[in-house]
Design an enzyme around this catalytic site. Structure first.
Site, PDB file in Angstrom:
ATOM      1  N   ASP A   1     -54.926  56.312  63.068  1.00 61.29           N
ATOM      2  CA  ASP A   1     -55.890  57.246  62.502  1.00 61.29           C
ATOM      3  C   ASP A   1     -55.295  58.636  62.788  1.00 61.29           C
ATOM      4  O   ASP A   1     -54.084  58.727  63.028  1.00 61.29           O
ATOM      5  CB  ASP A   1     -57.281  57.042  63.142  1.00 61.29           C
ATOM      6  CG  ASP A   1     -58.406  57.703  62.341  1.00 61.29           C
ATOM      7  OD1 ASP A   1     -58.842  57.123  61.339  1.00 61.29           O
ATOM      8  OD2 ASP A   1     -58.839  58.811  62.703  1.00 61.29           O
TER       9      ASP A   1
ATOM     10  N   LYS B   1     -63.515  51.240  66.474  1.00 58.65           N
ATOM     11  CA  LYS B   1     -62.700  52.453  66.477  1.00 58.65           C
ATOM     12  C   LYS B   1     -62.360  52.774  67.908  1.00 58.65           C
ATOM     13  O   LYS B   1     -63.077  52.366  68.828  1.00 58.65           O
ATOM     14  CB  LYS B   1     -63.472  53.621  65.864  1.00 58.65           C
ATOM     15  CG  LYS B   1     -62.581  54.674  65.272  1.00 58.65           C
ATOM     16  CD  LYS B   1     -62.168  54.299  63.865  1.00 58.65           C
ATOM     17  CE  LYS B   1     -61.203  55.294  63.271  1.00 58.65           C
ATOM     18  NZ  LYS B   1     -61.118  55.090  61.811  1.00 58.65           N
TER      19      LYS B   1
HETATM   20  N1  GLU Z   1     -58.058  54.586  60.515  1.00 62.28           N
HETATM   21  C1  GLU Z   1     -58.066  54.016  59.203  1.00 62.28           C
HETATM   22  C2  GLU Z   1     -59.484  53.922  58.690  1.00 62.28           C
HETATM   23  O1  GLU Z   1     -60.280  54.740  58.989  1.00 62.28           O
HETATM   24  C3  GLU Z   1     -57.353  52.689  59.159  1.00 62.28           C
HETATM   25  C4  GLU Z   1     -57.963  51.636  60.012  1.00 62.28           C
HETATM   26  C5  GLU Z   1     -57.187  50.322  59.995  1.00 62.28           C
HETATM   27  O2  GLU Z   1     -56.240  50.201  59.250  1.00 62.28           O
HETATM   28  O3  GLU Z   1     -57.592  49.446  60.755  1.00 62.28           O
HETATM   29  O4  GLU Z   1     -59.880  53.071  57.933  1.00 62.28           O
END
Ligand code: GLU
Length: 450
Positions: free
Chosen positions: A166, A126
């Site tokens: 996100d 993340k």
């Molecule tokens: N931010 C989204 C999640 O929490 C998508 C992450 C992504 O697609 O890599 O899963």
């Protein structure tokens, strides 16, 4: 509770005392794993819980940019590469003033389990920044994204780390980030970022995926109880991309999303957010950057309740789609007092641990955890990666069907994992165990490398 789990949690509390969100999520996940680590002493021998709690790599960097007034601005950028045992690091970028290392670590830790649950080969990561997109011009957002990527590009790649969006990072930001990546790399390596626009390698159904996936998961829960979405009143929190996708799918299935919430309060629309006009307006509200849900009540003449959360409403199902810790013990008590049977987490960690334990302790309540329910977003990101690698584009039907199957599979594997370890019908523990087992086995097989 297993002694091994207790010891690891106590050590982490000492070592990471200034990271409350991170400690909250580790405690929630690891407390579910007691029967698993007790049954597998080899996990303790390989110090798997200690290793999984420690990110493989934490990158923190300065992001300097110039605002429209010519003033130099400095933000903090992060990428936490948590675990790559089952695939390249994968997870979103969050731009919000609240972003700090504890938040990015909690999200990256959760992501590792979530990505594992999808069954696709994706590790966990993340990132983000404390940049506040609210009130910024398009040019400011672009310059910020370009500066952010000018550092991040050296840490990512299609087989290394694949960021996505996100909170605060949508299609526009992904476009600016990818443009700068392409310029610096001098190559069209579009598998390095997901959530892209369709014209440069994005996947159909990616914008809807998290919300649609959440409702597919809900359908499985309801099926278990002999019920269906049709005719249900559902309280959603949030009004962003995830709530929009969920409201859209709920409407298609004959249910009604009757609440949405924002930082200013919540709206109650007894007719439901069901028409195309209302659903399109949700997207406009988000794009406007006002960050106010009251605009919906003004437009469609329904009730707006300032400063409150929608949990005081009597509905059939509750789905928090906003952000972390939206439901504390006090809010959870309102949900229980309204005799609501289904508590379906959608946002990452929307429930405090205290509230989660309380809700799971209710005899008549079914609790579903976000790392399973919202995994459809990253799952379709995984499908986007496959399409980019093969230079092909699947139809919306092909992507939608894969997403539906993945969500069913996540539900089934969670149910099976909890049953295998004698925990009965426990979707929260089941998701933690199923997500953990795959990563744990991959780490064991690969020796003491990380
Ligand atoms: N931010 C989204 C999640 O929490 C998508 C992450 C992504 O697609 O890599 O899963």
């Amino acid at each position: 509770m297993s002694k091994y789990v207790d010891r690891v949690i106590a050590d982490l509390k000492k070592k990471n005392a200034n990271e409350p969100e991170f400690l909250q999520t580790v405690e929630e996940v690891y407390s579910s794993l007691a029967p698993v680590v007790d049954a597998h002493p080899e996990y303790e021998k390989a110090a798997l819980l200690e290793r999984m709690a420690e990110p493989e790599r934490v990158i923190q960097f300065r992001v300097t940019w110039v605002d429209d007034a010519g003033k130099v601005q400095v933000n903090r950028g992060f990428r936490v590469q948590y675990n790559s045992a089952i695939g390249p690091y994968k997870g979103g970028l969050r731009f919000a003033p609240s972003v700090n290392l504890s938040i990015v670590k909690f999200l990256g830790f959760e992501q590792t389990f979530k990505d594992s649950l999808t069954t696709l080969p994706m590790g966990g990561a993340k990132g983000g920044s404390d940049f506040d997109p609210r009130g910024k011009s398009d040019g400011e957002v672009m310059r910020f994204c370009q500066s952010f990527m000018t550092e991040l590009y050296r840490h990512i790649g299609p087989d290394v780390d694949v960021p996505a969006g996100d909170l605060g990072v949508g299609g526009r930001e992904i476009g600016y980030l990818y443009g700068q990546y392409r310029r610096i790399r001098g190559a069209f390596e579009n598998g390095t970022i997901t959530g892209k626009g369709l014209s440069y390698g994005g996947s159909l159904v990616r914008p809807e995926a998290t919300g649609f996936g959440a409702v597919y998961y809900l359908q499985e829960v309801l099926r278990h109880e002999g019920e269906e979405v049709k005719g249900k009143n559902i309280a959603l929190a949030g009004f962003g991309n995830v709530a929009w996708g969920a409201a859209t799918k709920i409407a298609q299935l004959g249910g009604k999303a009757v609440t949405l919430s924002g930082p200013d309060g919540y709206i109650y629309d007894p007719d439901g957010v069901t028409t195309k006009e209302k659903l399109d307006f949700m997207l406009q509200m988000r794009a406007s950057g006002h960050d106010k849900v009251q605009d919906y009540a003004d437009k469609f003449h329904c009730e707006f309740v300032p400063g409150k959360k929608p949990w005081e409403r009597k509905v059939d199902i509750v789905m928090p789609c906003a952000t972390q810790n939206d439901v504390n013990l006090e809010e959870a008590k309102k949900i229980v007092n309204n005799h609501i049977k289904y508590y379906i987490e959608v946002a990452n960690m929307p429930t405090t641990n205290e509230a989660l334990v309380y809700l799971m302790g209710q005899k008549d309540m079914i609790v579903a955890p976000s790392k399973a329910v919202n995994a459809g977003g990253v799952a379709v990101s995984g499908l986007e990666m496959s399409q980019n690698a093969e230079h092909i584009c699947w139809t919306a039907e092909e992507v939608g069907e894969r997403l539906h199957n993945i969500m069913k599979n996540i539900y089934d594997s969670s149910v099976a994992a909890a049953e295998e370890y004698g925990l009965g019908y426990n979707l929260v523990a089941g998701a933690n165990i199923a997500g953990f087992k795959k990563v744990a086995d991959a780490m064991l097989a690969q020796g003491i490398c990380y």
